[in-house]
Design an enzyme around this catalytic site. Structure first.
Site, PDB file in Angstrom:
ATOM      1  N   CYS A  20       0.864  -1.180   0.000  1.00 37.60           N
ATOM      2  CA  CYS A  20       0.000   0.000   0.000  1.00 37.60           C
ATOM      3  C   CYS A  20       0.898   1.226   0.000  1.00 37.60           C
ATOM      4  O   CYS A  20       2.108   1.119  -0.239  1.00 37.60           O
ATOM      5  CB  CYS A  20      -0.962  -0.005   1.191  1.00 37.60           C
ATOM      6  SG  CYS A  20      -0.155   0.023   2.803  1.00 37.60           S
ATOM      7  N   THR A  21       0.362   2.398   0.274  1.00 38.47           N
ATOM      8  CA  THR A  21       1.127   3.641   0.167  1.00 38.47           C
ATOM      9  C   THR A  21       2.292   3.695   1.139  1.00 38.47           C
ATOM     10  O   THR A  21       3.437   3.898   0.745  1.00 38.47           O
ATOM     11  CB  THR A  21       0.212   4.852   0.393  1.00 38.47           C
ATOM     12  OG1 THR A  21      -0.905   4.773  -0.487  1.00 38.47           O
ATOM     13  CG2 THR A  21       0.969   6.150   0.155  1.00 38.47           C
TER      14      THR A  21
END
Length: 600
Positions: free
Chosen positions: A218-219
């Site tokens: 994810c980020t």
């Protein structure tokens, strides 16, 4: 851990930067930690968002690099933040104030939330244990696994013994501008609008995950913590779950040419996205299909309000009305240009009326509201509505107030859900001394939030003549019963679940302000995202310290010909000449709609 930063930072540390970090731990004293963040961040002139929950902290703040480094040093001196991954990057000062405001980088927002990450859309469902999260892989390890999929290296033997699949834990609008791509492993994109939709996708696609070695990303890493825990909680066949430590941001720092990540990394600050040196453009314009990956225009789907990519040539050609790919799929591919009546605030407008209000994202709320780095969204057919707790005025009731606000509810029906409750203090039946008889034989019970000092408010079933004529400013003398009213509202929220905002009328507005002030004083935060105070007034009470309530709020009161004498001249947003009521006609209703649209 060495502090990662770009080389082009000013020698004196005066350049601007952005800092992201999170840490799961049991917070022993929430108010104390809130006060620390408020003092520390303000002294360093840091802006952005800090979310504090009983299970940890999630922060995205910006400011001068030197100030951010001081903040990191202070946090590292606290044992609770041992081994925290502080992700610091230099960047330019926000140039677009609108984007910076939407991303929360024009002010400092510190809020207490129920949990650090909202993984479940059902508030009654229990979130998985973080202690069961998947194994962390460094950027270098993650890269090596992708390179050597199919080989059986000793260092990754336990990982590579099964087929490897990549699982993107982000939302669809993020994945459309950048994702990991490798010919040796399948990438699974759940195509979700919001993070709380991910567990349902995992349940529905467990067959694609069972028995596989799952590489999640994810980020910045926080969403993988909860998602990997959930997958592993499913038991046999779901043990081999791995996650990219530090997320895409750390990977791009390690591999500035992009490595196996193609395109840009969507971020939730004023930078909007961060790309690699290869300059690949994965995204495409929703309307014409040309290569495009810039979300700075903040175009959104007309139905669900999710960000969409619309190139500069197409912007404005379609009256700023767009239908995202997920809404198109839900409608079985039909592409019908939406009309104005599809707006969540569609009104029965007169032929010469018109409205065009742009919706922008705000940050999420506190206490009962879980932290979210993501914008609120609507389902195409069943749009999410703002849930607002409504407090009636003196000598009214919840049902009475509901009837009085029926016109307002009708005009906001597609985007707002009003919930009405009775105040806890039951009032006696009294009538003016100049009246010859009671108004009716079967009176309905009336209630109050605040009552006269030393009043026992014992319910009576018979009419009594008032000792004196009614004073239109009698509200100011009602200062007792605050503790019972505060507890009553807290219990209501605990029983009925999360509310986005609170609306109070007259004495209800005064009580709403007192409630928010006490929450702010006790917890350092308020359990609502916004407040609407109609015909409110200040209460001279020991329960109110006089501090300003730090809550986005709309104040509405009558003036001029209406002579609404119940209110003080406070923070004015909507002023009308219709007396002691809540106006529902333009332009006043439009001002209220514009205010509410910020929180959708």
């Amino acid at each position: 851990m060495e502090l990662d930063r770009c080389k082009d930072d000013d020698d004196d540390g005066g350049g601007d930067g952005v800092l992201l970090y999170y840490k799961f731990f049991s917070v022993p004293d929430l108010p104390s930690l809130v006060r620390f963040y408020d003092s520390n961040c303000r002294s360093l002139a840091l802006l952005g968002r800090v979310r504090i929950a009983p299970d940890g902290v999630n922060a995205t703040v910006g400011g001068k690099m030197k100030s951010l480094e001081k903040h990191i040093a202070e946090m590292r001196s606290n044992a609770f933040f041992d081994r925290t991954d502080f992700k610091l990057a230099s960047c330019e000062h926000p140039k677009d104030e609108r984007v910076a405001r939407e991303c929360g980088f024009t002010s400092l927002s510190i809020r207490v939330v129920k949990e650090l990450v909202t993984f479940r859309s059902n508030p009654l469902s229990k979130s998985p244990e973080i202690s069961n999260a998947g194994r962390h892989l460094s950027a270098a390890e993650f890269h090596r696994v992708l390179h050597d999929v199919g080989a059986s290296l000793d260092s990754e033997a336990s990982l590579l013994k099964n087929q490897v699949v990549l699982l993107d834990a982000r939302n669809v609008y993020e994945t459309r501008i950048g994702k990991f791509q490798t010919p040796n492993a399948k990438t699974l994109d759940p195509e979700i609008r919001q993070y709380s939709d991910l567990p349902s996708w995992i349940d529905e696609h467990s067959g694609q995950l069972r028995g596989k070695s799952i590489l999640m990303y994810c980020t910045g890493g926080i969403r993988c913590e909860m998602a990997s825990s959930y997958i592993r909680s499913k038991g046999e066949g779901f043990e081999n779950v791995f996650q990219l430590f530090g997320g895409i941001q750390r990977y791009l720092e390690q591999f500035p040419d992009g490595g196996y990540f193609k395109g840009k990394n969507f971020v939730f600050d004023h930078r909007i996205s961060v790309g690699s040196l290869d300059g690949n453009v994965l995204g495409s314009c929703l309307m014409c299909g040309s290569s495009f990956d810039d979300y700075s225009s903040r175009c959104r789907c007309t139905h669900c309000r999710m960000l969409v990519l619309v190139c500069s040539d197409c912007q404005g050609k379609f009256s700023d009305e767009y239908i995202c790919e997920l809404c198109q799929k839900k409608d079985k591919g039909s592409w019908t240009k939406p009309s104005s009546k599809d707006s969540p605030f569609h009104l029965e407008l007169s032929p010469d009326s018109s409205e065009a209000i742009e919706i922008e994202k705000t940050t999420s709320a506190c206490h009962a509201a879980p932290v979210s780095e993501l914008p609120r969204s609507y389902d195409c057919k069943n749009p999410r509505k703002l849930r607002i707790l409504c407090l009636h005025g003196f000598r009214q009731s919840g049902s009475n107030f509901k009837g009085r606000t029926s016109s307002l509810a009708k005009k906001l029906k597609n985007a707002v859900e009003f919930v009405f409750i009775d105040a806890p203090h039951e009032l006696p039946f009294i009538y003016q001394p100049n009246c010859s008889k009671p108004p009716n034989e079967n009176p309905k019970t009336r209630f109050a939030w605040l009552v006269a000092p030393n009043s026992n408010c014992s319910p009576e079933k018979d009419w009594k003549i008032a000792a004196a004529a009614f004073d239109p400013l009698q509200y100011r003398q009602q200062t007792g019963g605050f503790a019972e009213s505060y507890d009553h509202i807290e219990k209501t929220i605990s029983k009925m679940g999360r509310f986005d905002g609170i609306l109070g009328f007259s004495q209800g507005a005064a009580m709403a302000a007192l409630f928010c002030e006490k929450q702010q004083r006790l917890y350092g935060a308020i359990c609502f995202e916004f407040g609407i105070f109609c015909s409110g007034y200040s209460v001279s009470s020991s329960n109110f310290d006089g501090d300003l309530v730090k809550l986005p709020s709309l104040h509405c009161f009558g003036n001029g010909g209406g002579q609404d004498r119940q209110i003080d001249n406070r923070a004015i947003v909507v002023e009308h000449e219709m007396g002691h009521i809540i106006p529902t006609r333009p332009p006043h209703i439009d001002r209220m709609k514009e205010f509410l649209l910020q929180f959708l």
